[in-house]
Design a protein around this motif. Structure first.
Motif, PDB file in Angstrom:
ATOM      1  N   ARG A 213     -78.066 -34.673  20.248  1.00  0.00           N
ATOM      2  CA  ARG A 213     -78.649 -34.972  21.377  1.00  0.00           C
ATOM      3  C   ARG A 213     -78.612 -36.596  21.981  1.00  0.00           C
ATOM      4  N   ALA A 214     -79.490 -37.271  21.024  1.00  0.00           N
ATOM      5  CA  ALA A 214     -79.225 -38.845  20.973  1.00  0.00           C
ATOM      6  C   ALA A 214     -77.900 -39.271  21.339  1.00  0.00           C
ATOM      7  N   PHE A 215     -77.095 -38.982  20.730  1.00  0.00           N
ATOM      8  CA  PHE A 215     -75.545 -39.373  21.060  1.00  0.00           C
ATOM      9  C   PHE A 215     -74.801 -38.716  22.534  1.00  0.00           C
ATOM     10  N   THR A 216     -75.541 -37.723  22.511  1.00  0.00           N
ATOM     11  CA  THR A 216     -74.475 -37.239  23.724  1.00  0.00           C
ATOM     12  C   THR A 216     -74.630 -37.661  24.751  1.00  0.00           C
TER      13      THR A 216
ATOM     14  N   GLY B  55     -83.877 -45.399  28.778  1.00  0.00           N
ATOM     15  CA  GLY B  55     -84.518 -44.626  30.221  1.00  0.00           C
ATOM     16  C   GLY B  55     -85.112 -45.628  31.260  1.00  0.00           C
ATOM     17  N   ALA B  56     -85.810 -46.695  31.308  1.00  0.00           N
ATOM     18  CA  ALA B  56     -86.046 -47.630  32.333  1.00  0.00           C
ATOM     19  C   ALA B  56     -85.746 -48.486  32.886  1.00  0.00           C
ATOM     20  N   SER B  57     -84.183 -48.632  32.143  1.00  0.00           N
ATOM     21  CA  SER B  57     -83.399 -49.506  33.219  1.00  0.00           C
ATOM     22  C   SER B  57     -82.768 -48.939  34.173  1.00  0.00           C
ATOM     23  N   LEU B  58     -82.322 -47.811  33.864  1.00  0.00           N
ATOM     24  CA  LEU B  58     -82.017 -46.102  34.232  1.00  0.00           C
ATOM     25  C   LEU B  58     -82.756 -46.012  35.893  1.00  0.00           C
TER      26      LEU B  58
ATOM     27  N   VAL C  89     -82.420 -38.917  37.545  1.00  0.00           N
ATOM     28  CA  VAL C  89     -81.646 -37.405  36.183  1.00  0.00           C
ATOM     29  C   VAL C  89     -81.669 -38.143  34.451  1.00  0.00           C
ATOM     30  N   SER C  90     -80.698 -38.971  35.482  1.00  0.00           N
ATOM     31  CA  SER C  90     -79.942 -39.873  33.541  1.00  0.00           C
ATOM     32  C   SER C  90     -80.883 -40.603  32.934  1.00  0.00           C
ATOM     33  N   ALA C  91     -82.026 -41.233  33.696  1.00  0.00           N
ATOM     34  CA  ALA C  91     -83.106 -41.661  32.589  1.00  0.00           C
ATOM     35  C   ALA C  91     -84.474 -40.896  32.469  1.00  0.00           C
ATOM     36  N   VAL C  92     -84.226 -39.400  32.574  1.00  0.00           N
ATOM     37  CA  VAL C  92     -85.037 -38.585  32.125  1.00  0.00           C
ATOM     38  C   VAL C  92     -84.834 -37.870  30.746  1.00  0.00           C
TER      39      VAL C  92
ATOM     40  N   LYS D 284     -85.656 -38.478  26.835  1.00  0.00           N
ATOM     41  CA  LYS D 284     -86.000 -37.124  26.501  1.00  0.00           C
ATOM     42  C   LYS D 284     -85.141 -37.081  24.906  1.00  0.00           C
ATOM     43  N   VAL D 285     -83.889 -37.246  24.619  1.00  0.00           N
ATOM     44  CA  VAL D 285     -83.192 -37.197  23.382  1.00  0.00           C
ATOM     45  C   VAL D 285     -82.129 -38.576  22.966  1.00  0.00           C
ATOM     46  N   VAL D 286     -82.675 -39.624  23.047  1.00  0.00           N
ATOM     47  CA  VAL D 286     -82.155 -41.071  22.909  1.00  0.00           C
ATOM     48  C   VAL D 286     -83.528 -41.551  21.867  1.00  0.00           C
TER      49      VAL D 286
END
Length: 507
Positions: free
Chosen positions: A275-278, A345-348, A494-497, A501-503
């Motif tokens: 999940r982290a890689f994806t 996440g913060a940068s997104l 959405v991408s930041a969330v 969550k996963v990275v």
């Protein structure tokens, strides 16, 4: 009684990079900067080449992203090929072909010729991008130095994309539109000399067999889907578009299944089980998606709506360029302090705020709001891409650097291409929906305004009703820019969330 001792674990050699390695990075960064400039420099030249070549609205989109789709479709294949025949060797070949294709583009007499030349540039670019990043992964083995090197590389990618409009503005102020391609030739000679002198050769010592069927499937999974999107934007949803989209999905499914059965797959799809890689790949692709879609239409907005010359428009995009380059200074500190996941996440989120600010500024008359929005977006995208690239490269051993680099670069170039195609399609739909009543125009003028604002500006040169209609078309273009900026901001949120969550944030 015999005690079984565990086998010693092989520890990868970590060495400090010296002057030669940093010199090699400079040559690699110059190559990737030029490729990124080439991906966006044409946006500023679109009004000029529209007047010269008279492309349709669909051809305008293809001129913009034929380069990126050819590149994205071949990145995986070329990244794996680089692992086999040598990354430096493929880099030198691709650089030479890129220079030749630039000359063909500069001399294009028709829109079709230019689209074909741009596609050839993409093929050449596909040999360059993964080679540069995989070489960076191999010559910078110390994690901290690698993060800094990736920041420099990312600054070349994002800064080059932002620099494109300024370069184009300077050239178009004095020369014809083909000059934006001619400038590639002397720079490519510098890249060739630098790579030949200071970049070491590297390859995978056990590469396995190169699977041509997988290479063909990877292209078939991308290009038809994009064509279907363009077809829907041009003529509406029809049988041809649906068939192309279905074929693309089938090719993607077959590609993934084939990779699972191969001893040496073109793409290690098991990486995506993480999940982290994806999440990392997806987050970086969305960031670039929004950024490239902005750049492609923002240059037209500054010229056609705000009334700036190409050079003036290029200078007014300079804040985004400076911010993208400043990433080299701040990215390592941010990633070290927050960790990869939190930094991503913060940068997104930061970038999403920039797009929200841009949507507001595009509806006002002043420039200050636009400049501030470009700074926020440039910093946010640069940090996001640095964090994502560093995470992807750090997750694989050095001998698989080419394949991992290809995945990272595929997400970048696919983001560029989809940003232009999908956001471009939405922008065109919104623009046509907001156009004023065109019934009073003759057929040629009505078709021109409907095709694009650039074509309409060329066709409507009279005063009175024509001037009013053109003013209404400019308002429609600006409104469409606001809507696409808001859509990009939502996608980034959405991408930041997802990133949070996963990275993971541990270094």
């Amino acid at each position: 009684m015999t005690t079984c001792m565990p086998a010693p674990v092989e520890v990868p050699v970590i060495a400090e990079a010296g002057a030669r390695e940093w010199a090699a990075l400079a040559a690699l960064a110059l190559a990737v900067t030029l490729l990124a400039v080439d991906a966006t420099v044409l946006a500023l030249a679109l009004p000029a080449l529209t007047a010269e070549l008279a492309p349709s609205s669909t051809q305008v989109l293809w001129i913009g992203d034929a380069y990126s789709f050819a590149l994205a479709g071949l990145l995986i294949s070329m990244g794996t090929l680089a692992d086999r025949i040598g990354r430096k060797r493929l880099l030198l070949i691709g650089t030479a072909v890129f220079g030749a294709a630039s000359l063909l583009a500069a001399l294009a007499p028709t829109a079709g010729w230019l689209i074909a030349a741009r596609a050839l540039l993409g093929v050449a670019g596909a040999t360059v991008m993964p080679s540069t990043l995989s070489i960076v992964r191999n010559i910078f083995t110390d994690p901290k130095q690698r993060t800094r090197a990736v920041a420099v590389w990312s600054a070349g990618a994002s800064g080059g994309a932002a620099l494109g409009p300024l370069v184009g503005g300077v050239l178009l102020e004095h020369f014809w539109w083909g000059s934006v391609f001619v400038i590639n030739l002397p720079i490519m000679l510098l890249v060739l000399a630098g790579v030949a002198l200071v970049v070491p050769e590297s390859r995978n010592p056990n590469p396995g067999r190169f699977d041509l069927a997988s290479a063909a499937l990877s292209v078939a999974a991308i290009v038809p889907l994009v064509w279907a999107v363009k077809q829907a934007a041009s003529t509406g949803i029809d049988a041809a578009g649906l068939l192309a989209a279905a074929g693309s999905i089938v090719a993607a499914v077959v590609f993934v299944r084939r990779q699972r059965t191969l001893r040496t797959p073109l793409v290690d799809v098991t990486l995506f089980a993480s999940r982290a890689f994806t999440g990392t790949v997806l987050a970086s692709m969305v960031a670039v998606f929004a950024f490239s879609g902005l750049l492609f239409f923002f240059s037209q907005y500054l010229q056609l709506v705000r009334g700036y010359s190409p050079l003036q428009a290029g200078f007014r995009e300079l804040p985004g360029t400076v911010a993208s380059i400043a990433v080299v200074v701040v990215a390592v500190r941010v990633i070290t302090r927050l960790g990869v996941g939190n930094a991503l996440g913060a940068s997104l989120l930061f970038t999403a705020a920039g797009f929200g600010l841009l949507a507001v500024a595009e509806g006002s008359r002043g420039y200050l709001g636009l400049a501030l929005a470009l700074v926020v977006i440039g910093l946010g995208v640069g940090i996001a891409y640095t964090a994502a690239t560093d995470a992807i490269l750090g997750a694989v051993p050095g001998e698989r650097a080419g394949a991992a680099s290809a995945i990272s670069e595929m997400s970048y170039e696919l983001g560029v291409a989809l940003g232009i195609a999908l956001l471009g399609t939405l922008h065109t739909v919104f623009y046509r929906d907001r156009l004023p009543d065109l019934s009073g125009l003759p057929d040629p003028g009505r078709r021109a305004v409907t095709e694009s604002l650039a074509a309409g500006t060329q066709a409507l040169t009279g005063a009175g009703p024509q001037a009013q209609i053109l003013a209404g078309a400019r308002d429609a273009f600006a409104h469409s820019m606001q809507l696409t900026s808001i859509i990009a901001a939502v996608l980034l949120l959405v991408s930041a969330v997802i990133a949070w969550k996963v990275v993971p944030s541990n270094r």
